[in-house]
Design a protein around this motif. Sequence first.
Motif, short mmCIF file in Angstrom:
data_model
loop_
_atom_site.label_atom_id
_atom_site.label_comp_id
_atom_site.label_asym_id
_atom_site.label_seq_id
_atom_site.Cartn_x
_atom_site.Cartn_y
_atom_site.Cartn_z
N LEU A 185 42.11 14.69 47.73
CA LEU A 185 41.13 14.05 49.12
C LEU A 185 42.24 13.82 50.25
O LEU A 185 41.38 13.10 51.36
CB LEU A 185 40.70 12.37 48.50
CG LEU A 185 39.33 12.71 47.89
CD1 LEU A 185 39.13 11.31 47.14
CD2 LEU A 185 38.31 13.59 47.98
N GLY A 186 43.72 13.60 49.47
CA GLY A 186 44.79 13.26 50.98
C GLY A 186 44.79 11.36 51.26
O GLY A 186 45.60 11.62 52.51
N SER A 187 44.00 11.21 50.23
CA SER A 187 44.19 9.48 50.90
C SER A 187 44.09 8.63 49.31
O SER A 187 43.81 8.86 48.13
CB SER A 187 43.10 9.59 50.93
OG SER A 187 42.84 7.77 51.51
N ALA A 188 45.43 8.13 49.13
CA ALA A 188 45.81 7.11 47.56
C ALA A 188 45.51 6.23 47.87
O ALA A 188 44.21 5.74 46.81
CB ALA A 188 46.72 6.96 48.07
N GLY A 189 44.32 5.44 48.55
CA GLY A 189 43.15 4.51 48.88
C GLY A 189 41.98 4.92 48.85
O GLY A 189 41.28 4.29 48.03
N MET A 190 41.46 6.17 49.02
CA MET A 190 39.92 6.22 48.52
C MET A 190 39.75 6.70 46.78
O MET A 190 39.08 7.06 46.27
CB MET A 190 39.78 7.97 49.75
CG MET A 190 39.01 7.36 51.27
SD MET A 190 39.02 9.00 52.16
CE MET A 190 37.55 9.76 50.80
N ALA A 191 42.05 7.35 46.66
CA ALA A 191 41.09 7.69 45.38
C ALA A 191 41.20 6.80 44.16
O ALA A 191 40.32 6.29 43.24
CB ALA A 191 42.24 8.36 45.04
N ALA A 192 42.42 5.80 44.68
CA ALA A 192 42.69 4.06 44.13
C ALA A 192 40.85 3.21 43.97
O ALA A 192 39.98 3.06 42.91
CB ALA A 192 43.10 3.45 44.54
N ALA A 193 39.66 4.08 45.29
CA ALA A 193 38.60 3.35 45.11
C ALA A 193 37.70 3.90 44.18
O ALA A 193 36.54 3.14 43.61
CB ALA A 193 38.04 2.86 47.01
N ILE A 194 37.84 4.86 43.85
CA ILE A 194 36.77 5.35 43.56
C ILE A 194 36.91 5.21 42.28
O ILE A 194 36.03 5.18 40.90
CB ILE A 194 36.97 7.20 43.66
CG1 ILE A 194 36.57 7.43 44.81
CG2 ILE A 194 36.15 8.01 42.79
CD1 ILE A 194 36.56 9.12 45.34
N THR A 195 38.46 5.62 41.43
CA THR A 195 39.00 5.20 40.38
C THR A 195 38.18 3.34 40.02
O THR A 195 37.46 3.67 38.67
CB THR A 195 40.72 5.14 39.79
OG1 THR A 195 40.51 6.65 40.86
CG2 THR A 195 41.17 4.83 38.78
N ALA A 196 38.18 2.39 40.84
CA ALA A 196 38.18 1.47 40.33
C ALA A 196 36.46 1.11 40.52
O ALA A 196 36.36 0.71 39.55
CB ALA A 196 38.65 0.50 41.91
N GLY A 197 36.00 1.84 41.25
CA GLY A 197 34.61 2.28 40.79
C GLY A 197 33.86 2.65 39.53
O GLY A 197 33.76 1.69 39.38
N LEU A 198 34.29 3.65 39.19
CA LEU A 198 34.29 4.41 37.77
C LEU A 198 34.81 3.11 37.04
O LEU A 198 34.21 2.69 35.90
CB LEU A 198 35.22 5.78 38.28
CG LEU A 198 34.45 6.72 38.44
CD1 LEU A 198 35.40 7.59 38.65
CD2 LEU A 198 33.25 7.06 37.79
N TYR A 199 36.11 2.22 36.50
CA TYR A 199 36.21 1.71 36.13
C TYR A 199 35.21 0.14 36.27
O TYR A 199 35.17 0.04 34.77
CB TYR A 199 37.26 0.58 36.17
CG TYR A 199 38.26 0.11 35.43
CD1 TYR A 199 39.65 0.53 34.34
CD2 TYR A 199 37.61 -2.06 35.50
CE1 TYR A 199 39.41 -0.61 33.39
CE2 TYR A 199 38.42 -2.76 34.60
CZ TYR A 199 38.99 -1.97 33.35
OH TYR A 199 39.18 -2.72 32.66
#
Length: 250
Positions: free
Chosen positions: A171-185
């Motif tokens: 995605l080219g974005s650490a923030g978006m990746a972290a948000a997606i992972t947090a949502g899955l968590y």
Amino acid sequence: MNGTVLRVEWFRWVRTRRLVALAAAFVLFGCVSLFGAKYLPDLIGNSADIKLLRVPDWRDGLQQYIKNTGLLVAAVAMILAAQACAIRDTDPVGIFYLSREVSPVRLYLPRIMVAAGVIAAAAAIGAAVALYECWALFGSYPMAPALGSLAVQAVAIVLFAMFTAALAARLGSAGMAAAITAGLYVLCLLLSTVPRIQPYLPTTALQPAIDAAGWSGVEAAKSLLALVIATGLALAAALTTPIRAIKTPA
């Protein structure tokens, strides 16, 4: 990919203090969690409102460490890995890389590999500190079940970090990746209320229960399977999607 590329990524972790921050987090909770569990009765004192059902033992100490690292330190590892692997085409460094490299494997794989290795090493250091503190505070205890639970958690933390790192690379974005992972968590936490599903959720591997009987290979495989599949798919997406190279003026 050669050793020079891996050394560059290693120095990136060292010079940006990511390595120090991650190792410090594991070591800190390796000490504090065990002390908190051991001296909980003293902290509570003779309160008439709170009563302990039993005196804390080694399982309580390690379980407290696992709970803290499975949530707080795992989040730190996830964010640091995402930051190391996200390359934005709006940043000077990102423009430098994206204008000279067209292979996603050569661009992202060294970053993901080094991030996984650093996190695995930090998790091993934290586990060693926790095991020593457990022996120093609670005395001798069965090592096999303790090692089993800590090993399952370490693998889960590394896989979670690799999953987030691969998303950040794609995605080219650490923030978006972290948000997606947090949502899955959070979704996994909600699903864990269903007893039939709970053994197969990644959150079970992130915070495995400490039991005197220890974890069996089947139980560990059940809790890690979904995470392995998700991480594999994320890596495949990150390492096979062509890079849109930025053209610089001649």
